[in-house]
Structures are given as C-alpha cells and as structure tokens.
Design a protein around this motif. Structure first.
Motif, PDB file in Angstrom:
ATOM      1  N   LEU A 248       0.842  -1.205   0.000  1.00 34.38           N
ATOM      2  CA  LEU A 248       0.000   0.000   0.000  1.00 34.38           C
ATOM      3  C   LEU A 248       0.877   1.255   0.000  1.00 34.38           C
ATOM      4  O   LEU A 248       0.643   2.198  -0.774  1.00 34.38           O
ATOM      5  N   GLN A 249       1.910   1.243   0.843  1.00 32.99           N
ATOM      6  CA  GLN A 249       2.802   2.418   0.914  1.00 32.99           C
ATOM      7  C   GLN A 249       3.506   2.645  -0.424  1.00 32.99           C
ATOM      8  O   GLN A 249       3.669   3.781  -0.861  1.00 32.99           O
ATOM      9  N   ALA A 250       3.896   1.566  -1.078  1.00 33.66           N
ATOM     10  CA  ALA A 250       4.604   1.704  -2.352  1.00 33.66           C
ATOM     11  C   ALA A 250       3.698   2.339  -3.413  1.00 33.66           C
ATOM     12  O   ALA A 250       4.126   3.206  -4.169  1.00 33.66           O
ATOM     13  N   ILE A 252       1.028   4.243  -2.826  1.00 27.60           N
ATOM     14  CA  ILE A 252       0.759   5.624  -2.413  1.00 27.60           C
ATOM     15  C   ILE A 252       1.918   6.547  -2.785  1.00 27.60           C
ATOM     16  O   ILE A 252       1.716   7.691  -3.195  1.00 27.60           O
ATOM     17  N   SER A 253       3.148   6.029  -2.666  1.00 27.61           N
ATOM     18  CA  SER A 253       4.312   6.891  -2.932  1.00 27.61           C
ATOM     19  C   SER A 253       4.377   7.334  -4.394  1.00 27.61           C
ATOM     20  O   SER A 253       5.124   8.239  -4.741  1.00 27.61           O
ATOM     21  N   GLU A 254       3.564   6.729  -5.250  1.00 26.55           N
ATOM     22  CA  GLU A 254       3.538   7.130  -6.664  1.00 26.55           C
ATOM     23  C   GLU A 254       2.711   8.398  -6.883  1.00 26.55           C
ATOM     24  O   GLU A 254       2.727   8.994  -7.951  1.00 26.55           O
ATOM     25  N   ASP A 255       1.958   8.805  -5.863  1.00 24.47           N
ATOM     26  CA  ASP A 255       1.186  10.041  -5.993  1.00 24.47           C
ATOM     27  C   ASP A 255       1.724  11.086  -5.011  1.00 24.47           C
ATOM     28  O   ASP A 255       1.623  10.919  -3.797  1.00 24.47           O
ATOM     29  N   GLU A 256       2.254  12.173  -5.582  1.00 23.33           N
ATOM     30  CA  GLU A 256       2.885  13.215  -4.763  1.00 23.33           C
ATOM     31  C   GLU A 256       1.947  13.771  -3.693  1.00 23.33           C
ATOM     32  O   GLU A 256       2.322  13.925  -2.537  1.00 23.33           O
ATOM     33  N   SER A 257       0.707  14.087  -4.090  1.00 17.81           N
ATOM     34  CA  SER A 257      -0.197  14.765  -3.157  1.00 17.81           C
ATOM     35  C   SER A 257      -0.536  13.870  -1.967  1.00 17.81           C
ATOM     36  O   SER A 257      -0.563  14.304  -0.820  1.00 17.81           O
ATOM     37  N   LEU A 258      -0.749  12.603  -2.244  1.00 17.21           N
ATOM     38  CA  LEU A 258      -1.123  11.685  -1.170  1.00 17.21           C
ATOM     39  C   LEU A 258       0.088  11.379  -0.284  1.00 17.21           C
ATOM     40  O   LEU A 258      -0.010  11.315   0.941  1.00 17.21           O
ATOM     41  N   LYS A 259       1.230  11.226  -0.937  1.00 13.56           N
ATOM     42  CA  LYS A 259       2.471  10.948  -0.206  1.00 13.56           C
ATOM     43  C   LYS A 259       2.748  12.093   0.775  1.00 13.56           C
ATOM     44  O   LYS A 259       3.063  11.871   1.945  1.00 13.56           O
ATOM     45  N   THR A 260       2.584  13.331   0.296  1.00 13.73           N
ATOM     46  CA  THR A 260       2.830  14.494   1.149  1.00 13.73           C
ATOM     47  C   THR A 260       1.792  14.584   2.260  1.00 13.73           C
ATOM     48  O   THR A 260       2.123  14.834   3.414  1.00 13.73           O
ATOM     49  N   LEU A 261       0.539  14.318   1.894  1.00 13.85           N
ATOM     50  CA  LEU A 261      -0.544  14.397   2.886  1.00 13.85           C
ATOM     51  C   LEU A 261      -0.284  13.449   4.063  1.00 13.85           C
ATOM     52  O   LEU A 261      -0.550  13.770   5.210  1.00 13.85           O
ATOM     53  N   LEU A 262       0.278  12.289   3.744  1.00 10.23           N
ATOM     54  CA  LEU A 262       0.411  11.236   4.752  1.00 10.23           C
ATOM     55  C   LEU A 262       1.840  11.102   5.292  1.00 10.23           C
ATOM     56  O   LEU A 262       2.181  10.103   5.924  1.00 10.23           O
ATOM     57  N   GLU A 263       2.665  12.139   5.070  1.00 13.46           N
ATOM     58  CA  GLU A 263       4.092  11.966   5.391  1.00 13.46           C
ATOM     59  C   GLU A 263       4.352  11.723   6.874  1.00 13.46           C
ATOM     60  O   GLU A 263       5.351  11.109   7.243  1.00 13.46           O
ATOM     61  N   ASN A 264       3.449  12.183   7.763  1.00  6.98           N
ATOM     62  CA  ASN A 264       3.677  11.976   9.205  1.00  6.98           C
ATOM     63  C   ASN A 264       2.810  10.864   9.797  1.00  6.98           C
ATOM     64  O   ASN A 264       2.736  10.706  11.012  1.00  6.98           O
ATOM     65  N   ALA A 265       2.145  10.134   8.941  1.00  3.82           N
ATOM     66  CA  ALA A 265       1.197   9.131   9.431  1.00  3.82           C
ATOM     67  C   ALA A 265       1.887   8.038  10.240  1.00  3.82           C
ATOM     68  O   ALA A 265       3.033   7.672   9.970  1.00  3.82           O
ATOM     69  N   VAL A 266       1.149   7.526  11.234  1.00  5.45           N
ATOM     70  CA  VAL A 266       1.639   6.388  12.024  1.00  5.45           C
ATOM     71  C   VAL A 266       0.879   5.150  11.548  1.00  5.45           C
ATOM     72  O   VAL A 266      -0.342   5.071  11.665  1.00  5.45           O
ATOM     73  N   TRP A 267       1.612   4.218  11.009  1.00  6.84           N
ATOM     74  CA  TRP A 267       1.010   3.001  10.438  1.00  6.84           C
ATOM     75  C   TRP A 267       0.967   1.945  11.534  1.00  6.84           C
ATOM     76  O   TRP A 267       1.890   1.151  11.683  1.00  6.84           O
ATOM     77  N   ASP A 268      -0.123   1.933  12.282  1.00  2.96           N
ATOM     78  CA  ASP A 268      -0.168   1.089  13.476  1.00  2.96           C
ATOM     79  C   ASP A 268      -1.049  -0.147  13.324  1.00  2.96           C
ATOM     80  O   ASP A 268      -1.281  -0.878  14.276  1.00  2.96           O
ATOM     81  N   THR A 269      -1.589  -0.369  12.105  1.00  2.00           N
ATOM     82  CA  THR A 269      -2.545  -1.464  11.923  1.00  2.00           C
ATOM     83  C   THR A 269      -2.169  -2.267  10.682  1.00  2.00           C
ATOM     84  O   THR A 269      -1.905  -1.664   9.634  1.00  2.00           O
ATOM     85  N   PRO A 270      -2.141  -3.591  10.783  1.00  2.00           N
ATOM     86  CA  PRO A 270      -1.843  -4.382   9.568  1.00  2.00           C
ATOM     87  C   PRO A 270      -2.876  -4.087   8.475  1.00  2.00           C
ATOM     88  O   PRO A 270      -4.043  -3.839   8.785  1.00  2.00           O
ATOM     89  N   ALA A 271      -2.433  -4.096   7.210  1.00  2.00           N
ATOM     90  CA  ALA A 271      -3.368  -3.848   6.112  1.00  2.00           C
ATOM     91  C   ALA A 271      -4.034  -5.156   5.692  1.00  2.00           C
ATOM     92  O   ALA A 271      -3.549  -6.243   6.008  1.00  2.00           O
ATOM     93  N   ARG A 272      -5.154  -5.022   5.038  1.00  2.11           N
ATOM     94  CA  ARG A 272      -5.876  -6.184   4.524  1.00  2.11           C
ATOM     95  C   ARG A 272      -5.991  -6.087   3.014  1.00  2.11           C
ATOM     96  O   ARG A 272      -5.890  -4.999   2.454  1.00  2.11           O
ATOM     97  N   HIS A 273      -6.280  -7.201   2.411  1.00  6.34           N
ATOM     98  CA  HIS A 273      -6.340  -7.269   0.955  1.00  6.34           C
ATOM     99  C   HIS A 273      -7.607  -8.029   0.595  1.00  6.34           C
ATOM    100  O   HIS A 273      -7.854  -9.105   1.117  1.00  6.34           O
ATOM    101  N   ILE A 274      -8.440  -7.465  -0.240  1.00  3.17           N
ATOM    102  CA  ILE A 274      -9.641  -8.191  -0.668  1.00  3.17           C
ATOM    103  C   ILE A 274      -9.751  -8.098  -2.190  1.00  3.17           C
ATOM    104  O   ILE A 274      -9.482  -7.054  -2.779  1.00  3.17           O
ATOM    105  N   VAL A 275     -10.070  -9.211  -2.823  1.00  2.00           N
ATOM    106  CA  VAL A 275     -10.152  -9.226  -4.290  1.00  2.00           C
ATOM    107  C   VAL A 275     -11.495  -9.783  -4.754  1.00  2.00           C
ATOM    108  O   VAL A 275     -12.136 -10.563  -4.049  1.00  2.00           O
ATOM    109  N   GLY A 276     -11.873  -9.366  -5.946  1.00  2.00           N
ATOM    110  CA  GLY A 276     -13.030  -9.974  -6.598  1.00  2.00           C
ATOM    111  C   GLY A 276     -14.326  -9.817  -5.834  1.00  2.00           C
ATOM    112  O   GLY A 276     -15.122 -10.738  -5.739  1.00  2.00           O
TER     113      GLY A 276
END
Ligand code: FAD
Length: 409
Positions: A248-250, A252-276
């Motif tokens: 997810l971080q990788a 997000i880093s492709e979009d400047e505005s979002l990367k900057t918006l979230l530059e101080n974020a604390v990633w304290d929760t595992p991410a989930r993945h859902i498909v289909g």
C-alpha cells in the motif's frame, strides 16, 4: 423433538440485516437473526451517504448513530494530478439529508444490531447458516451453533443479508458474473497526523497520476484516524511485493499529493487485501426468500454506495413483507427486484464512466452550470432512485452528453 419455527429469519446482522430486523419488529413480526461472527467485528465500507440517514431514521436507529460521535461527513473531494474538486452534499438537486458520517464498521454495525435487539429482534451470534432447503412448504435452514451443534429452523420467510457470504446465491447457484474486471483493494487504518489543508468532513478520492482506473480513498474518522485504501485491477496490485502495508505504501508513494498528505502518518494497523468483491445474481427473490444488500449484488466501492443500497433493500423488503403478511399477493420481481435495481443501475453507469475516465473528465471540468453540479451531488449523496433528477432518469445519455461537452474544448 419439534423443529424451531419463526416468522422471519434473517441471515447476517450487517447493516441490511439489522435495519430489516428493526423495521419488521416495528410491524410486530417475530424476527430471528443468525450471525456467524461475534460482534463487534471488522467490516469494510466506512463512508456513508446522506441517503442512508433516511433509512436509519425510518428504522428508529438515528439517535443511537448520532450519539455515537462518528466523524461528520458533508461531501466528497476528488484529486487528480494537482487538480482538486469537491461536492458539498447539502447543495444538491434532491430534497433530503445532506450530511452523514464516516464510521468504523465494527462499532457502527454493533450499534445497529443492538438497536434491532432493542426493538425485540433476537440475534444469535456465532451461529452460521450452512444450508437452506426451499423445497418444503416453508423454507428450512440448517444452523451450526458455537459448540458445533447442528439444528434446523423453519421460517415463514427468509431474508438473506449475509453480505459477501452470499449464502443463498451460492447454494441456489444464482450467482451470475459481474461484468466489471476483477479488482482488488488493499486498505488499513492509520493515525493520520495530517497537518496541512485537508477537509476532514469529506471522503477524499485520489486518482493515480498515471492510471485513471487506479484510485485511493482517504476516509477521516473522529480522533485523528483515517481509513486508507487503494483499488486497482488485480494485475496491477500483483506487481507490488512485501507485506500488505508495504505494498500500500509503495503504491501511495507514486502520488505526490497523497504521499505528502500522509508523510507523518503512524502506520499502526496491519493492512488487509480483498479481491473480486463485485458480484451479481440472476434474481433477487424467489419463493419464500429475498436477497438484501451485498448478498444480492455489489458493484464497486468508488461511490461508497454499498451501505445505502443495503438499507434501501431492507426498507423495500420490509414494506413488501408487511403487505404479504396482511394477506396481499406480492410480486417480488416487479416490486422489489426492479425498483431496487433502478438505483443500482444508476450507480453502475457512474461506476463504468468513472473507470473509463469520462466521469473524471466531467468532475474536473470547471465550467459547469450550478444545476448540473447539484444533479451530480445528488447521486454522490446516494439519491440514485430520485426520478426527478435527470441524471437518474436518463443516466447514460446525460453522462455521455456531459462528457462530450467537457472533452470538446
Ligand atoms: P455485510 O456488512 O457484509 O454483513 C453480512 C453479515 O452476514 C456479516 O456480519 C457476516 O458475518 C454475516 N454472515 C455471512 N455469512 C453468514 C452465514 N452463512 N451465516 C450467518 N451469518 C453470515 N460501502 C459503503 O457504503 N461505503 C464505503 O465507503 C464502502 N467502501 C467499500 C470498500 C471496499 C473495498 C469494499 C469491498 C466494499 C465497500 N463498501 C462500502 C461496501 C460495503 O462493505 C457493503 O456494501 C456493506 O457492508 C453491505 O452490507 P450488508 O449488510 O449487505 O453485508
């Protein structure tokens, strides 16, 4: 031993199941809800639309939701390559609620379930429906309780509100393929620490700078937290390696505005993945049953329409059951399936246009007449069944005309 028998059996205590249960209790029906999980439990689908408030009000649940202190929401913002546009839901074509909330679904769904119980519905948690027999005079469901014990319950009518569980469509082989390509989502909750200009009262949808069919959601919650996710075709998501958070971080880093918006974020929760998750069915009802919410059809998360559609389906079905139990003949296809699908099809046309890029052209175009923006705001606020809105009445034609207008300059 005699088989247990209930008037109405609801499978699943998500938004569709709980609202249906409350409405049916208010008609005096006997309601039993079987829910596989223990609540509170995590669920995705956190940004509500103002149209959903009408159904919470109808079900008698509005005060409990308001008093829970969720993040207030009054609109949707869109960002693409440095362009920003937003819609305030209070300035819309359709009359009705213009504000709502963004909710942690574990808490929200638990509140709705407790409200349904307050109205007298019985909910059995950790009870999983494993089989349904529709051949008998009355439908019979097979249930596995927390100890693994199997029992059967006979019902006057079954509402399948099992969401992505889709128990009835799977058992009856009612599933029909969705015509959307297979997409997936990777998402998490963060402590966002956003300090710059950011409207916490709106969901923010950011379009990937290079791929117009890839997009991110930022859904602010109360107390400085945010839900964050990316949606893309699975072939796109598959290119990223590592843990779900790293992937997810990788992206997000492709979009400047979002990367900057979230530059101080604390990633304290595992991410989930859902498909289909997109799914469709051949029919939304049959003898002795109807499918509610996601158990019927799920389009796509981009316009946050899922919970609103779930509530709408519960409201329509409860009104028909009232007539049916009063002895009236009800044509479920004509009075449930078709009217419900009207709004679903409105959203479908918008979703298709979103991924093809047309709707993005429209919203980032600056010179719309205010009334056009109000018509669009109504759809974004969930009023997809309001035939006084030309964008509902002739969705495809209006979208095509607007798109042509926006690209002709
Ligand atoms: P659910 O909320 O899924 O509830 C179904 C319940 O049934 C569950 O509690 C489950 O445990 C239970 N169940 C399942 N099988 C059984 C069984 N066999 N026996 C007993 N119980 C069972 N919607 C929005 O409105 N806003 C959003 O921002 C949004 N974002 C989304 C993002 C993503 C990535 C996805 C995939 C969806 C999103 N949605 C959103 C859609 C939303 O998640 C659903 O539309 C909504 O949860 C549907 O509610 P429901 O009551 O139909 O089903």
């Amino acid at each position: 031993e005699q088989m247990e028998s209930v008037e109405i059996l609801i499978i699943g205590a998500g938004p569709a199941g709980s609202v249906a249960a409350a409405l049916l209790r208010q008609q005096g029906r006997e309601v039993l809800v079987l829910e596989r999980e223990q609540f509170p439990r995590f669920s995705i689908g956190e940004s509500l639309l103002p149209q959903s408030m009408e159904y919470l009000e109808q079900a008698g649940m509005l005060r409990a939701v308001v008093e829970a202190g969720f993040q207030f929401k009054n609109g949707a913002a869109f960002v693409r390559n440095g362009q920003y546009t937003d819609f305030d839901f209070r300035d819309k074509h359709t009359i009705g609620w213009g504000t709502t909330y963004q909710v942690q679904r574990g808490t929200f769904d638990h509140i709705l379930a407790k409200e349904a119980e307050r109205f007298g519905a019985q909910i059995r948690y950790r009870h999983e429906v494993t089989m349904i027999d529709l051949v008998q005079e009355k439908p019979v469901v097979t249930v596995k309780d927390p100890d693994g014990k199997i029992t059967q319950i006979e019902a006057g009518f079954i509402l399948d509100a099992s969401g992505f569980g889709r128990i009835l469509p799977r058992l009856l082989k009612l599933e029909s393929p969705s015509n959307f390509p297979v997409r997936g989502a990777i998402f998490t909750h963060i402590e966002d620490r956003i300090s710059g200009e950011f409207d916490r009262n709106k969901i923010r949808v950011t379009v990937h700078p290079k791929h117009c069919d890839v997009w991110f959601w930022t859904i602010p919650f109360a107390a400085g937290r945010c839900s964050l996710g990316v949606v893309a075709e699975t072939s796109f998501l598959d290119r990223y390696q590592g843990t779900e958070v790293e992937r997810l971080q990788a992206i997000i880093s492709e979009d400047e505005s979002l990367k900057t918006l979230l530059e101080n974020a604390v990633w304290d929760t595992p991410a989930r993945h859902i498909v289909g998750y997109s799914a469709n069915v051949a029919s939304l009802s049959g003898k002795g049953y109807a499918l509610l919410g996601n158990a019927g059809e799920f389009l796509d998360p981009v316009f946050s329409s899922g919970v609103t559609i779930a509530f709408k389906s519960a409201s329509l079905a409860a009104a028909l059951l009232q007539r049916q139990f009063a002895g009236e003949e009800v044509d479920w296809q004509a009075e449930y399936g078709i009217p419900l699908k009207k709004g679903v099809d409105t959203f479908r046309a918008f979703v298709e246009s979103w991924y093809a890029g047309g709707f993005q052209q429209i919203i980032f175009h600056e010179e719309h007449q205010p009334e056009i923006r109000r018509m669009i705001a109504s759809i974004l606020a969930g009023y997809a069944w309001d035939l006084t809105n030309p964008m509902v009445k002739e969705t495809a034609r209006r979208l095509a005309a607007l798109e042509a207008l926006c690209t002709s300059e």
